[in-house]
Design a protein around this motif. Structure first.
Motif, PDB file in Angstrom:
ATOM      1  N   LEU A  69       0.832  -1.297   0.081  1.00  0.00           N
ATOM      2  CA  LEU A  69       0.121  -0.041   0.089  1.00  0.00           C
ATOM      3  C   LEU A  69       0.931   1.235  -0.068  1.00  0.00           C
ATOM      4  O   LEU A  69       0.524   2.291  -0.647  1.00  0.00           O
ATOM      5  CB  LEU A  69      -0.909  -0.049   1.106  1.00  0.00           C
ATOM      6  N   ILE A  70       1.930   1.259   0.786  1.00  0.00           N
ATOM      7  CA  ILE A  70       2.774   2.333   0.837  1.00  0.00           C
ATOM      8  C   ILE A  70       3.587   2.588  -0.621  1.00  0.00           C
ATOM      9  O   ILE A  70       3.458   3.555  -1.333  1.00  0.00           O
ATOM     10  CB  ILE A  70       3.979   2.140   1.736  1.00  0.00           C
ATOM     11  N   TYR A  71       3.923   1.546  -1.144  1.00  0.00           N
ATOM     12  CA  TYR A  71       4.632   1.380  -2.683  1.00  0.00           C
ATOM     13  C   TYR A  71       3.522   2.157  -3.697  1.00  0.00           C
ATOM     14  O   TYR A  71       3.787   2.939  -4.406  1.00  0.00           O
ATOM     15  CB  TYR A  71       5.016   0.043  -3.001  1.00  0.00           C
ATOM     16  N   TYR A  72       2.305   1.639  -3.492  1.00  0.00           N
ATOM     17  CA  TYR A  72       0.976   2.009  -4.392  1.00  0.00           C
ATOM     18  C   TYR A  72       0.966   3.598  -4.234  1.00  0.00           C
ATOM     19  O   TYR A  72       0.891   3.964  -5.260  1.00  0.00           O
ATOM     20  CB  TYR A  72      -0.157   1.143  -3.996  1.00  0.00           C
ATOM     21  N   GLU A  73       0.795   3.830  -3.043  1.00  0.00           N
ATOM     22  CA  GLU A  73       0.759   5.347  -2.697  1.00  0.00           C
ATOM     23  C   GLU A  73       1.507   6.195  -3.227  1.00  0.00           C
ATOM     24  O   GLU A  73       1.416   7.354  -3.900  1.00  0.00           O
ATOM     25  CB  GLU A  73       0.422   5.410  -1.157  1.00  0.00           C
ATOM     26  N   ASN A  74       2.514   5.754  -3.492  1.00  0.00           N
ATOM     27  CA  ASN A  74       3.922   6.248  -3.935  1.00  0.00           C
ATOM     28  C   ASN A  74       4.192   6.341  -5.588  1.00  0.00           C
ATOM     29  O   ASN A  74       5.250   6.421  -6.034  1.00  0.00           O
ATOM     30  CB  ASN A  74       5.205   6.116  -3.183  1.00  0.00           C
ATOM     31  N   LYS A  75       3.100   5.392  -6.164  1.00  0.00           N
ATOM     32  CA  LYS A  75       3.239   5.187  -7.486  1.00  0.00           C
ATOM     33  C   LYS A  75       4.483   4.356  -7.943  1.00  0.00           C
ATOM     34  O   LYS A  75       4.824   4.215  -9.013  1.00  0.00           O
ATOM     35  CB  LYS A  75       3.040   6.344  -8.356  1.00  0.00           C
ATOM     36  N   ASP A  76       4.806   3.577  -6.851  1.00  0.00           N
ATOM     37  CA  ASP A  76       5.654   2.435  -7.233  1.00  0.00           C
ATOM     38  C   ASP A  76       5.346   1.194  -7.597  1.00  0.00           C
ATOM     39  O   ASP A  76       5.091   0.256  -6.612  1.00  0.00           O
ATOM     40  CB  ASP A  76       6.917   2.286  -6.058  1.00  0.00           C
ATOM     41  N   TYR A  77       4.696   1.184  -8.805  1.00  0.00           N
ATOM     42  CA  TYR A  77       3.665  -0.085  -8.949  1.00  0.00           C
ATOM     43  C   TYR A  77       4.393  -1.399  -9.065  1.00  0.00           C
ATOM     44  O   TYR A  77       3.866  -2.267  -8.777  1.00  0.00           O
ATOM     45  CB  TYR A  77       2.938   0.287 -10.401  1.00  0.00           C
ATOM     46  N   LYS A  78       5.642  -1.231  -9.487  1.00  0.00           N
ATOM     47  CA  LYS A  78       6.525  -2.633  -9.683  1.00  0.00           C
ATOM     48  C   LYS A  78       6.363  -3.105  -8.126  1.00  0.00           C
ATOM     49  O   LYS A  78       6.095  -4.381  -7.919  1.00  0.00           O
ATOM     50  CB  LYS A  78       7.700  -2.313 -10.211  1.00  0.00           C
ATOM     51  N   ASN A  79       6.795  -2.522  -7.256  1.00  0.00           N
ATOM     52  CA  ASN A  79       6.912  -3.045  -5.887  1.00  0.00           C
ATOM     53  C   ASN A  79       5.733  -3.261  -5.093  1.00  0.00           C
ATOM     54  O   ASN A  79       5.483  -4.173  -4.229  1.00  0.00           O
ATOM     55  CB  ASN A  79       8.017  -2.225  -5.115  1.00  0.00           C
ATOM     56  N   ALA A  80       4.711  -2.369  -5.397  1.00  0.00           N
ATOM     57  CA  ALA A  80       3.234  -2.597  -5.006  1.00  0.00           C
ATOM     58  C   ALA A  80       2.912  -4.037  -5.495  1.00  0.00           C
ATOM     59  O   ALA A  80       2.346  -4.833  -4.785  1.00  0.00           O
ATOM     60  CB  ALA A  80       2.470  -1.645  -5.268  1.00  0.00           C
ATOM     61  N   ILE A  81       3.000  -4.075  -6.763  1.00  0.00           N
ATOM     62  CA  ILE A  81       2.582  -5.533  -7.453  1.00  0.00           C
ATOM     63  C   ILE A  81       3.472  -6.821  -6.822  1.00  0.00           C
ATOM     64  O   ILE A  81       2.739  -7.823  -6.336  1.00  0.00           O
ATOM     65  CB  ILE A  81       2.823  -5.652  -8.934  1.00  0.00           C
ATOM     66  N   SER A  82       4.560  -6.626  -6.747  1.00  0.00           N
ATOM     67  CA  SER A  82       5.456  -7.763  -6.056  1.00  0.00           C
ATOM     68  C   SER A  82       4.953  -8.204  -4.698  1.00  0.00           C
ATOM     69  O   SER A  82       4.852  -9.322  -4.238  1.00  0.00           O
ATOM     70  CB  SER A  82       7.048  -7.705  -6.126  1.00  0.00           C
ATOM     71  N   ASN A  83       4.905  -7.059  -3.832  1.00  0.00           N
ATOM     72  CA  ASN A  83       4.139  -7.545  -2.390  1.00  0.00           C
ATOM     73  C   ASN A  83       2.742  -7.949  -2.366  1.00  0.00           C
ATOM     74  O   ASN A  83       2.554  -8.693  -1.792  1.00  0.00           O
ATOM     75  CB  ASN A  83       4.302  -6.230  -1.745  1.00  0.00           C
ATOM     76  N   LEU A  84       1.840  -7.387  -3.338  1.00  0.00           N
ATOM     77  CA  LEU A  84       0.620  -7.958  -3.422  1.00  0.00           C
ATOM     78  C   LEU A  84       0.654  -9.479  -3.953  1.00  0.00           C
ATOM     79  O   LEU A  84      -0.093 -10.283  -3.397  1.00  0.00           O
ATOM     80  CB  LEU A  84      -0.316  -6.999  -4.430  1.00  0.00           C
ATOM     81  N   ILE A  85       1.308  -9.477  -4.975  1.00  0.00           N
ATOM     82  CA  ILE A  85       1.536 -11.012  -5.127  1.00  0.00           C
ATOM     83  C   ILE A  85       1.954 -11.915  -4.251  1.00  0.00           C
ATOM     84  O   ILE A  85       1.511 -13.256  -4.109  1.00  0.00           O
ATOM     85  CB  ILE A  85       2.671 -11.190  -6.451  1.00  0.00           C
ATOM     86  N   LYS A  86       3.020 -11.507  -3.235  1.00  0.00           N
ATOM     87  CA  LYS A  86       3.413 -12.237  -2.144  1.00  0.00           C
ATOM     88  C   LYS A  86       2.299 -12.545  -1.071  1.00  0.00           C
ATOM     89  O   LYS A  86       2.062 -13.543  -0.658  1.00  0.00           O
ATOM     90  CB  LYS A  86       4.685 -11.635  -1.275  1.00  0.00           C
ATOM     91  N   VAL A  87       1.488 -11.597  -0.962  1.00  0.00           N
ATOM     92  CA  VAL A  87       0.184 -11.983  -0.308  1.00  0.00           C
ATOM     93  C   VAL A  87      -0.576 -12.837  -0.711  1.00  0.00           C
ATOM     94  O   VAL A  87      -1.232 -13.757  -0.227  1.00  0.00           O
ATOM     95  CB  VAL A  87      -0.625 -10.466  -0.066  1.00  0.00           C
ATOM     96  N   ILE A  88      -0.948 -12.759  -2.022  1.00  0.00           N
ATOM     97  CA  ILE A  88      -1.830 -13.844  -2.620  1.00  0.00           C
ATOM     98  C   ILE A  88      -0.966 -15.087  -2.639  1.00  0.00           C
ATOM     99  O   ILE A  88      -1.747 -16.276  -2.467  1.00  0.00           O
ATOM    100  CB  ILE A  88      -2.097 -13.350  -4.100  1.00  0.00           C
ATOM    101  N   GLU A  89       0.331 -15.260  -2.756  1.00  0.00           N
ATOM    102  CA  GLU A  89       0.820 -16.551  -2.676  1.00  0.00           C
ATOM    103  C   GLU A  89       0.813 -17.307  -1.298  1.00  0.00           C
ATOM    104  O   GLU A  89       0.589 -18.402  -1.066  1.00  0.00           O
ATOM    105  CB  GLU A  89       2.577 -16.529  -2.943  1.00  0.00           C
ATOM    106  N   LEU A  90       0.752 -16.283  -0.260  1.00  0.00           N
ATOM    107  CA  LEU A  90       0.494 -16.590   1.249  1.00  0.00           C
ATOM    108  C   LEU A  90      -0.814 -17.107   1.483  1.00  0.00           C
ATOM    109  O   LEU A  90      -1.135 -17.693   2.340  1.00  0.00           O
ATOM    110  CB  LEU A  90       1.152 -15.679   2.313  1.00  0.00           C
ATOM    111  N   GLU A  91      -1.854 -16.257   0.767  1.00  0.00           N
ATOM    112  CA  GLU A  91      -3.286 -16.256   1.156  1.00  0.00           C
ATOM    113  C   GLU A  91      -3.959 -16.227  -0.180  1.00  0.00           C
ATOM    114  O   GLU A  91      -4.714 -15.279  -0.463  1.00  0.00           O
ATOM    115  CB  GLU A  91      -3.700 -15.204   1.849  1.00  0.00           C
TER     116      GLU A  91
END
Length: 166
Positions: A69-91
């Motif tokens: 969410l922090i990366y997203y808010e700062n328009k760092d889409y690449k890192n926002a995506i990789s962290n959300l993908i990790k969330v989905i891998e875990l859940e």
């Protein structure tokens, strides 16, 4: 947490730092400290603490989500995506994470759209977004905006495919 819940972030910062002095390997305190830094608009400090929380607890979904969410808010889409993908891998059944990931893909596409130089490859972000919206609908058919967003994205993809093939 009392001070955090009452939005006294400076005092919360003080107590979370004390908690970490007592136990530097307390991942939850690192996460909470990261969120406090975020609330105080100290994004770099927030990112550092959230990454430390993840180092301490590699399956810490809340820390990955907060970081995304922090990366997203700062328009760092690449890192926002990789962290959300990790969330989905875990859940994998986390409908909120799928929804948020779809939103990030759409916003990354919109940034490209502003350059007015869209090509067929750029539609991949929209196709990924659509897949995640569809996953949300499969997980929770009543999830707000998932169906309407999926329809909009589907229409945008179709419109661009027609334009770009001409």
């Amino acid at each position: 947490k009392y001070y955090f819940n009452n939005e006294n972030f400076n005092e919360a910062l003080n107590y979370f730092q004390k908690a970490l002095e007592a136990n530097p390997d307390f991942a939850e305190a690192r996460h909470n400290l990261g969120v406090v830094y975020y609330k105080l608009n100290k994004y770099n400090n927030a990112i550092i603490e959230l990454k430390k929380a993840i180092e301490l607890k590699t399956d810490y979904v809340k820390a990955y989500y907060s970081l995304a969410l922090i990366y997203y808010e700062n328009k760092d889409y690449k890192n926002a995506i990789s962290n959300l993908i990790k969330v989905i891998e875990l859940e994998p059944e986390n409908a909120n994470a799928h929804f948020d990931l779809a939103v990030v893909y759409v916003d990354r596409f919109r940034e490209k759209e502003l350059t007015k130089s869209i090509n067929l490859d750029d539609l991949e972000d929209l196709k990924k977004a659509l897949n995640h919206y569809l996953e949300v609908i499969e997980l929770d058919s009543n999830f707000p905006y998932a169906l309407s967003n999926a329809e909009i994205v589907k229409n945008v993809i179709n419109d661009y495919e027609v334009k770009l093939k001409q």
